[in-house]
Design an enzyme around this catalytic site. Structure first.
Site, PDB file in Angstrom:
ATOM      1  N   ASP A 171       0.832  -1.209   0.000  1.00  0.00           N
ATOM      2  CA  ASP A 171       0.000   0.000   0.000  1.00  0.00           C
ATOM      3  C   ASP A 171       0.865   1.257   0.000  1.00  0.00           C
ATOM      4  O   ASP A 171       2.012   1.220   0.458  1.00  0.00           O
ATOM      5  CB  ASP A 171      -0.840   0.104   1.278  1.00  0.00           C
ATOM      6  CG  ASP A 171      -1.740  -1.088   1.477  1.00  0.00           C
ATOM      7  OD1 ASP A 171      -2.099  -1.711   0.482  1.00  0.00           O
ATOM      8  OD2 ASP A 171      -2.061  -1.347   2.644  1.00  0.00           O
TER       9      ASP A 171
HETATM   10  N1  URA Z   1      -1.070  -5.949   4.031  1.00  0.00           N
HETATM   11  C1  URA Z   1      -1.544  -4.704   4.047  1.00  0.00           C
HETATM   12  O1  URA Z   1      -2.552  -4.419   4.692  1.00  0.00           O
HETATM   13  N2  URA Z   1      -0.905  -3.766   3.330  1.00  0.00           N
HETATM   14  C2  URA Z   1       0.223  -4.017   2.623  1.00  0.00           C
HETATM   15  O2  URA Z   1       0.770  -3.109   2.006  1.00  0.00           O
HETATM   16  C3  URA Z   1       0.710  -5.324   2.631  1.00  0.00           C
HETATM   17  C4  URA Z   1       0.042  -6.266   3.339  1.00  0.00           C
END
Ligand code: URA
Length: 233
Positions: free
Chosen positions: A101
């Site tokens: 993310d």
């Molecule tokens: N899980 C998440 O919530 N975000 C990420 O970026 C990777 C795994």
């Protein structure tokens, strides 16, 4: 070679993303917008993505990046935000394998090897993913066990995970979680499901690969042994 594989081996994006580009009518073959996702590229075909000629790169490159927060895990962004690919100092085009993310930092693989990328993104590959989490509130062993047994994150019940509680202050808990799946925003959704939203999230390991001492924003080439390991698993 199928068109999506051809585009992936040129280091433009993954095969799955190439299918999306075709659907969005951004791919041309010999000057014509491609309408058939099953097209097989013939010798002499000229393939363009967004008006730029693409040719399969013969040299495969593999990088491990310590992604900073605020960078988009993509090769393009309509909002003009910083891209993870801008942190790779190579003239060969690479694309990210999987996704972190915008506000997640840590270990991300970038490559122009479409086959390896496909393999790593397949749910059956079995790599564990290790994350360091700072979550809101104080998490006890009982709640950690909920995460370990599996929680309902809306459309999905997570499979068994491992949680190590590391420390806490009055308002938050730091822990490590190891999962084997990669649903969209999975870690954030898991902690939200037990009432402890994630405040900070960083991926520290992928199978045997670890972020080690690599500084945020820095990347390094994978060693031949690491590449072999990824291909073998
Ligand atoms: N899980 C998440 O919530 N975000 C990420 O970026 C990777 C795994």
């Amino acid at each position: 070679m199928r068109i999506n594989q051809y585009i992936a081996s040129a280091g433009v994006c993954s095969r799955r993303k190439a299918d999306e580009l075709i659907e969005e009518k951004r791919v041309k073959v010999n000057g014509e917008v491609l309408t058939s996702p099953g097209y097989h590229v013939e010798d002499g075909d000229v393939v363009e993505v967004d008006g730029v000629n693409v040719e399969p790169a013969s040299k495969k490159v593999y990088y491990l990046l310590n992604k900073p927060t605020g960078y988009v895990t993509s090769t393009a962004d309509k909002e003009g935000r910083p891209l993870v690919t801008e942190l790779v100092p190579d003239s060969v085009r690479v694309f990210p394998v999987g996704r972190l993310d915008l506000n997640t930092s840590g270990l991300l693989i970038l490559t122009n090897d479409g086959d390896l990328s496909n393999k790593l993104m397949h749910p059956s590959h079995g790599f564990n993913k290790r994350y360091l989490v700072r979550a809101q509130g104080i998490i006890g062993r009982r709640e950690a066990e909920w995460l370990e047994k599996g929680v309902n994150i809306g459309d999905f019940v997570t499979s068994p995970a491992e949680v190590h509680l590391l420390k806490h202050d009055r308002n938050s808990t730091v822990c490590e979680i190891i999962i084997h799946e990669g649903k969209n925003r999975q870690v954030r959704r898991m902690f939200k499901a037990i009432g402890h939203p994630v405040l900070e999230l960083s991926r520290t390991g992928l199978g045997d690969l670890t972020i080690g001492k690599l500084a945020t924003g820095q990347c390094r080439k994978l060693s031949p042994a690491e590449v072999e390991y990824l291909k073998r698993v």
